[in-house]
Design a protein around this motif. Structure first.
Motif: not given
Length: 252
Positions: A161-168, A176-179, A184-186, A202-208
């Motif tokens: 089960g994987l996130d697609n980044g949209i929540n972030y 929409i407020v975040n890029s 958060p480490l950067e 937490q971190f977003s991740h791309t499908m790539e």
């Protein structure tokens, strides 16, 4: 400086103290129903994982629950005859796993470990890895998939089960407020928001990242589906925020 994974382990323990839904163990009645063949498993918040993603019989198979503590999925696999191991970094998730096993009288190997490090298992140790949504709590996912390939047998199954980044991209599910990437480490602003809200790191991740890293690690993708949060504005608008993948380890 404290490791972000230690912050996340402590955060999940706090959530469990507050009754976090993903840390509530199965009941005795649910365990008995699983033994009778009546069971369902979630990799993502709402959609039930297809049964055909797993072998028809789990009897004698070795399953690793990766970041899958809490006494929810592993008891079901144990009820179906699998020999189960769980790797989780949250002490309370490990404790819940052990409590269910003691209550129901089956053996489970519950290992406290950080999945950003080398997995404490031999090469080719498992037939199946069950990895529900948890990559959002780590920065780099490629290491996880390479370690999954290492500890799986040839032809072994990886379900994730994987996130697609949209929540972030949104803080309230509307604006929409975040890029992206959400890292958060950067970005100190993101870190401050997460810590203030008690959401861990937490971190977003791309499908790539999520799919590409599986392919590059040596997996063959066999199926995929999308899912929503299960609640909130994005869910109401039927916007997928998670994916589930099934992959097979190629080669030796």
């Amino acid at each position: 400086m404290e490791k972000y994974t230690d912050i996340n382990a402590r955060t999940i323990d706090k959530w469990n103290d507050e009754g976090w839904e993903w840390g509530v163990p199965v009941t005795h009645e649910q365990y008995l129903r699983a033994k009778a063949g009546e069971w369902k498993i979630l990799l993502t918040p709402t959609k039930i994982m297809p049964r055909q993603w797993l072998p028809a019989s789990l009897g004698g198979l070795k399953i690793l629950g990766l970041a899958s503590g809490g006494g929810q999925q592993i008891p079901v696999f144990s009820a179906l005859g699998a020999h189960c191991t769980v790797l989780d970094y949250s002490p309370s998730q490990i404790q819940h796993e052990l409590e269910v096993a003691a209550r129901e009288g089956y053996a489970v190997e519950a290992v406290r470990g950080d999945m950003t490090e080398r997995f404490p298992f031999d090469d080719g140790a498992f037939d199946i890895i069950f990895h529900p949504v948890s990559n959002c709590y780590i920065k780099e996912v490629e290491h996880v998939f390479r370690e999954c390939r290492r500890v799986l047998k040839a032809g072994g199954i990886l379900v994730c089960g994987l996130d697609n980044g949209i929540n972030y991209i949104t803080d309230d599910g509307i604006t929409i407020v975040n890029s992206l990437p959400y890292d958060p480490l950067e970005n100190p602003q993101y870190m401050r928001k997460l810590i203030e809200s008690g959401d861990g790191v937490q971190f977003s991740h791309t499908m790539e990242e999520q799919i590409g890293c599986q392919l590059r690690a040596g997996f063959r993708l066999t199926d995929i589906y999308e899912d929503t949060n299960g609640s909130g504005r994005l869910h109401e608008l039927n916007i997928p925020t998670f994916i589930a993948t099934r992959a097979i380890k190629e080669g030796q």
